[in-house]
Design an enzyme around this catalytic site. Structure first.
Site, PDB file in Angstrom:
ATOM      1  N   ILE A   1       0.983  -1.459   0.408  1.00 28.34           N
ATOM      2  CA  ILE A   1      -0.077   0.046   0.104  1.00 28.34           C
ATOM      3  C   ILE A   1       0.836   1.335   0.402  1.00 28.34           C
ATOM      4  O   ILE A   1       2.113   1.488   0.518  1.00 28.34           O
ATOM      5  CB  ILE A   1      -1.222   0.428   0.942  1.00 28.34           C
ATOM      6  CG1 ILE A   1      -0.656  -0.146   2.558  1.00 28.34           C
ATOM      7  CG2 ILE A   1      -2.066  -0.690   1.295  1.00 28.34           C
ATOM      8  CD1 ILE A   1      -1.239  -0.047   3.748  1.00 28.34           C
ATOM      9  N   ASP A   2       0.640   2.901  -1.070  1.00 28.93           N
ATOM     10  CA  ASP A   2       1.803   3.599  -0.559  1.00 28.93           C
ATOM     11  C   ASP A   2       1.960   3.696   0.363  1.00 28.93           C
ATOM     12  O   ASP A   2       1.005   3.543   1.555  1.00 28.93           O
ATOM     13  CB  ASP A   2       0.177   4.183  -1.508  1.00 28.93           C
ATOM     14  CG  ASP A   2      -0.538   4.321  -2.873  1.00 28.93           C
ATOM     15  OD1 ASP A   2       0.958   3.211  -3.506  1.00 28.93           O
ATOM     16  OD2 ASP A   2      -0.899   5.211  -3.250  1.00 28.93           O
ATOM     17  N   LYS A   3       2.644   4.502   0.389  1.00 26.11           N
ATOM     18  CA  LYS A   3       3.873   5.484   1.717  1.00 26.11           C
ATOM     19  C   LYS A   3       2.032   6.178   2.378  1.00 26.11           C
ATOM     20  O   LYS A   3       2.907   6.103   3.605  1.00 26.11           O
ATOM     21  CB  LYS A   3       4.359   6.294   1.521  1.00 26.11           C
ATOM     22  CG  LYS A   3       5.418   7.492   1.940  1.00 26.11           C
ATOM     23  CD  LYS A   3       5.970   8.777   1.605  1.00 26.11           C
ATOM     24  CE  LYS A   3       7.379   9.275   2.799  1.00 26.11           C
ATOM     25  NZ  LYS A   3       8.313   9.636   2.545  1.00 26.11           N
TER      26      LYS A   3
ATOM     27  N   ARG B   1      -6.991   5.567  -6.338  1.00 24.12           N
ATOM     28  CA  ARG B   1      -6.149   7.381  -6.522  1.00 24.12           C
ATOM     29  C   ARG B   1      -6.998   7.330  -8.067  1.00 24.12           C
ATOM     30  O   ARG B   1      -7.305   8.372  -8.243  1.00 24.12           O
ATOM     31  CB  ARG B   1      -5.471   6.955  -6.026  1.00 24.12           C
ATOM     32  CG  ARG B   1      -4.541   7.166  -4.529  1.00 24.12           C
ATOM     33  CD  ARG B   1      -3.101   7.035  -4.202  1.00 24.12           C
ATOM     34  NE  ARG B   1      -2.347   8.718  -4.955  1.00 24.12           N
ATOM     35  CZ  ARG B   1      -1.078   8.323  -4.319  1.00 24.12           C
ATOM     36  NH1 ARG B   1      -0.833   7.381  -4.199  1.00 24.12           N
ATOM     37  NH2 ARG B   1      -0.829   9.459  -4.313  1.00 24.12           N
TER      38      ARG B   1
END
Length: 311
Positions: A144-146, A245
């Protein structure tokens, strides 16, 4: 860092980035890299603006600027165990379920070789992590993204890793996210079925495109409406990079706080994209039992949500 992360990258400054310091623009776009790594790109002459060398980190980006970034060839990254606190939701001999906080990178890269989830996992698990994804990503089945918070599964051995990866490929793993998006979503439910690939105008972003893309499907349901904002649950059928996103931005509802795909600034105190991986379900690699885990919203997400409710 993978080899495909080196080389020339070009981005075009859009209206939302206009007037923002270039080093801040790049820190958002190059989220896998540390701020110090980006500063060194300026110092070592790896940044050009409109064809001219730019060493001024504080240069104010202008809409329409073409920024070329020369990412150096990958260095050898020594991944060390670090005693970083881990919030472990579940653990057995095959796997772990952990809560990744927003702001933590999942695996190391040059210029960002410490403080990652992998560094913490090496300290906690030692050699008991799968090796399928190599020394940089031991045990990492998915990412999962930062700046996304929430649940992540980690494989302790190659058998478990293979099983979980196969479930991901078959789209049988349950992944439900909570998100706050811009603008009012009129329908109660919806599905976005659009392919995602590299944005041809900005290699740091992904986009809905028919060129070198892969199919991507996101389902969403409205939980609350706040006029100019909507609180939703998004369910991933596929798992492309930045999928929620990209898809929500494509339909005119970028995530609140997402500076890469939405407005750079917001007045609601969102310091990152309001996206949380709240539900994770899968079939256990050894027992064959379906397991499902739920995660509460983190404090920063709850605060923004309460601000909206109190407006």
């Amino acid at each position: 860092m993978d080899n495909n992360n080196s080389g020339k990258i070009r981005i075009r400054i859009n209206d939302e980035m206009n007037g923002t310091r270039l080093d801040l623009v790049l820190s958002v776009a190059l989220e896998e890299f540390s701020r110090s790594f980006i500063q060194k790109l300026f110092e070592k002459g790896h940044i050009e603006v409109n064809g001219e060398l730019c060493r001024q980190k504080k240069y104010k980006a202008v809409s329409g600027d073409i920024v070329d970034i020369d990412i150096p060839e990958p260095e050898t990254v020594d991944v060390e165990a670090e005693n970083i606190p881990l919030e472990i939701v579940y653990e057995d001999d095959d796997l772990l379920i952990v809560e990744k906080p927003a702001g933590m990178v999942v695996h190391p890269a040059p210029g960002n070789s410490c403080g990652t989830l992998v560094n913490a996992l090496l300290y906690h698990c030692g050699d008991n992590l799968s090796s399928i994804n190599g020394v940089i990503r031991p045990g990492i089945v998915h990412r999962i993204d930062k700046n996304t918070s929430g649940l992540l599964m980690v494989a302790k051995n190659n058998k478990a890793h293979s099983s979980l990866s196969a479930q991901l490929a078959e789209h049988s793993i349950t992944r439900r996210y909570r998100a706050i998006v811009y603008n009012n979503i009129k329908e109660d439910k919806g599905t976005i079925d659009k392919p995602i690939g590299r944005d041809p105008g900005n290699r740091l972003r992904n986009a809905v495109t028919d060129v070198n893309s892969r199919n991507a499907v996101t389902h969403y349901e409205v939980l609350e409406r706040f006029g100019r904002f909507t609180y939703i649950e998004a369910v991933l059928e596929t798992g492309r990079t930045h999928q929620i996103r990209v898809h929500m931005s494509y339909v005119g509802h970028p995530l609140l706080g997402d500076e890469l795909y939405g407005p750079v600034r917001n007045k609601l105190g969102a310091g990152r994209q309001m996206l949380h991986a709240g539900v994770l379900g899968f079939v256990h690699p050894s027992t064959g039992e379906y397991m499902e885990f739920h995660s509460e919203l983190p404090e920063d997400f709850r605060k923004v949500l309460n601000n909206l409710r109190n407006r």
